[in-house]
Each structure stands twice: as structure tokens, then as C-alpha cells.
Design an enzyme around this catalytic site. Sequence first.
Site, short mmCIF file in Angstrom:
data_model
loop_
_atom_site.label_atom_id
_atom_site.label_comp_id
_atom_site.label_asym_id
_atom_site.label_seq_id
_atom_site.Cartn_x
_atom_site.Cartn_y
_atom_site.Cartn_z
N GLN A 95 0.68 -1.10 -0.04
CA GLN A 95 -0.11 0.06 0.01
C GLN A 95 0.83 1.37 -0.22
O GLN A 95 0.29 2.29 -0.13
CB GLN A 95 -0.89 0.02 1.20
CG GLN A 95 -2.03 -1.07 1.09
CD GLN A 95 -2.87 -1.12 2.38
OE1 GLN A 95 -2.74 -0.25 3.19
NE2 GLN A 95 -3.57 -2.18 2.85
N HIS A 157 -1.66 1.06 5.65
CA HIS A 157 -2.24 1.68 6.61
C HIS A 157 -1.45 3.23 6.74
O HIS A 157 -1.12 3.69 7.89
CB HIS A 157 -2.65 1.25 7.81
CG HIS A 157 -3.60 0.10 7.50
ND1 HIS A 157 -4.28 -0.30 8.73
CD2 HIS A 157 -4.04 -0.57 6.65
CE1 HIS A 157 -5.12 -1.24 8.40
NE2 HIS A 157 -4.99 -1.60 7.37
N GLU A 251 -16.14 3.05 8.36
CA GLU A 251 -17.04 4.15 8.89
C GLU A 251 -17.08 5.49 7.94
O GLU A 251 -16.07 5.79 7.32
CB GLU A 251 -16.21 4.77 10.39
CG GLU A 251 -16.23 3.62 11.19
CD GLU A 251 -15.62 4.08 12.38
OE1 GLU A 251 -15.60 3.17 13.46
OE2 GLU A 251 -15.22 5.10 12.67
N TYR A 261 -12.29 9.57 17.73
CA TYR A 261 -13.13 8.72 16.86
C TYR A 261 -13.00 7.38 17.26
O TYR A 261 -13.82 6.40 16.66
CB TYR A 261 -12.85 8.95 15.39
CG TYR A 261 -13.55 10.19 15.26
CD1 TYR A 261 -14.63 10.50 14.96
CD2 TYR A 261 -12.78 11.51 15.47
CE1 TYR A 261 -15.33 11.54 14.46
CE2 TYR A 261 -13.32 12.54 15.05
CZ TYR A 261 -14.52 12.69 14.66
OH TYR A 261 -15.18 14.02 14.58
N TYR A 272 -9.40 -9.69 11.59
CA TYR A 272 -9.25 -10.67 10.44
C TYR A 272 -9.41 -12.09 10.81
O TYR A 272 -9.58 -12.94 10.01
CB TYR A 272 -8.12 -10.46 9.66
CG TYR A 272 -8.11 -8.91 9.05
CD1 TYR A 272 -9.10 -8.57 7.96
CD2 TYR A 272 -7.41 -7.85 9.52
CE1 TYR A 272 -9.22 -7.50 7.28
CE2 TYR A 272 -7.48 -6.70 9.09
CZ TYR A 272 -8.33 -6.37 7.93
OH TYR A 272 -8.54 -5.22 7.27
#
Length: 380
Positions: A95, A157, A251, A261, A272
Site C-alpha cells: 500500500q 495503513h 466508517e 473517533y 481478520y
Amino acid sequence: MSVSVEQSTPRSLTRLTGLLLLLCAASVGAQTVSTDYTVETVTTGLEHPWSLAFLPDNRMLVTERAGRLRLINQDDVLITEPVSGLPEDIYVDAQAGLKDLLLAPDFEDSGELHFSYACGTAEANTTCLARATLEGRQLHNVEVIFRADPLREGSVHYGGRLARLPDDTLLLTLGDGFSYRNEAQNRQNHIGKIVRLNPDGSVPADNPFVDDPDTRDEIFTLGHRNPQGILYDADTDRIIAHEHGPRGGDELNIIRAGENYGWPLITTGVDYTGARITPFTELPGLTTPILTWTPALAPSGITRYDGFLFPDWRGDYFIGGLAGQSVRRVRLHNGDATEEEVLFADRGDRFRDVRTGPDGALYLLTDRASGSVLRVVPDR
């Protein structure tokens, strides 16, 4: 590494006239807006495109996760040679890579832009934010103005989405690095946070925690997992962001300065492995989402449609889905999600970014090794 460029056919049209799929989340009504549209292929041959920006002269800039910045000319042709001048420390793996792109309000005169990217090495990397000026096909005056702290291992991430507020400050989303999720509650670092910065990378004097010695000055909000979409909605004066949950529990949130949050203290998703991360979906002092997705949508990119081509869509939010292989049209009323519609699911594409174009069309980026820019226009 060279990328083969595949010219699009002369705006070959793929007419989508099938019944739109609907998805109902809890307490969200599903409704199909009667809108006939056509999906055009603008260009193909982009390696995992991540972000799209429209230049004043009707060209487009596209970031590729592989660490390249590409130009599409006014005739929808992808220029073979990438824009030169990007930093040499872009870390590309899984990523990690080049991410979001944001033009300055005075870009037409200044050529200034900001971009985010993963920087460093496999053993020590983070999310970086840089600014530069674009002249022709080259970046000049490249300056790294922010590096998220601390460095971490792994290649996932990063967050990396950007938004600009009316006072010209920038919001940058930062992920939890997957293996560092508890750090999203640590106020002494940037992991799992949204930070607010001045265009030069300095800290705005009115950031919510500047007078708190226990919290980093750059932090705007905390408790995030991997936010990959954020925007400022001028019509409602609110910030909207979404983030990936674990296995489910993605979300959509209204972002307010100084709020927490909740990740990983509260979530509607599970790990997972199927193990429970927390028994709580809400706790005092923690902000809950206005909409969640289970199974996971893996949301990426967001736009508020304010174009003129689709009057029935005006004011609605469009959110790209990677795992969900669709785009979600979400309508809010008084801060609550009241409608959700699934679009483009029959294409089988992972949608990385969604933008409203200056021509009133909806633009989509598909996340593939040979990805595309798509244009959605009214049916002819």
C-alpha cells in the site's frame, strides 16, 4: 519501470442501463435516484492510480501508487513520460507509494501543489507531505514540510488523503500502520490521527491541542484506523471523512476539531481472525460514525457532487469502494445518513478515487495494474 500506455478508443461508451444494486445499512433508507448515465473511458494504462486533480487548462494530473505523477492532456491522452522532480525517497511496496494531490487555490498563477506519499524504507517509513511548483512537466522547489512521527515497519495503513479548509490550512489523514493500532489513542504521536497544518507545514495557532502539553500540536482528531477519504463541504461547513475498519466496521464520520473517533476502543468490526477487538461499539467521550459498512467496503476517495449535469445528485456524497467494488451515493440530512445507493457494481472494478469534474461529470479512478480514468456523463 516503464508503463505501457494504452490509448482509449474515441470515447467508447459503455451504457449502464441495468437495475442499480441497493445496500441498506442499519437505519439508512435505500433509494434509487432516477438518473440515466453513460460511463466513458478517458484513458487507461495507469499503474494503480491513486488521486486525480484537474488543472485550469483542462489537463489532468494523476498520481500512481508506483511513485509516478502523470499528465493527461486536453484530448484525454496519457502523456508517456511522467512528470519529473518527485522526491527520491518515495517508498513503494504493497500500500506504500505516491498518494494524494492537492492544488493551491492560486495554482493558475503560482503552480503550487501539495502531495502525500510513503517515505523511507521497509524497516523505517512513514507518511510524508511535500509542496512543490509545477512548471510544464517538471516539479520545482520540492520541499518536505511534514513527516508523521514515529517511523514504523510494514507497508500498509498510511491514510494520506488531503483536504483544504476555508482558512487555507490543510488536513492530512494518517493511518495506524496496522500493527500499531493502540497508538491511535497515543496523543504523543501521529499514528491514527488527522493533522492540521499551515501550507508551509507549521502548526496553526488555533489547533485544538496547542495548549495541551500531553498532545502533539499538529493533531486535529485522533482514534482513526486508516482514513482514505476526506473533504470540506462548504455548503454545510462540515468536514466529512471515512476510514477502513478491520473485518467490517468501515466508517463515515463528521470530523470535528479535538474529537476522538475511538479506534481501537470502539468498532463494529472484528479482527481478520474473527476475534473480537473490543466489546464496545460506543463509549463515553468517543465519537461514533454516522454510517458503517459490514461487510467491508474499503472506502477510498470521496466527493460531494456539485456539478450541473446531474441535478438529482447535487449535494450527495460519492465514495469509492475497493473491496466493495462499487461507488456509494450517500445522502445526508441534518448530519444523518438517510439514503445509500450502490453504483457501478456490475463493472467489477476497485474504485480508488472519486472526483467532481469542472465539466460537471463524475470522474472515477480504477485500482488496477493497468488502471483507468472513467468519466460519468448523462445518457445520450
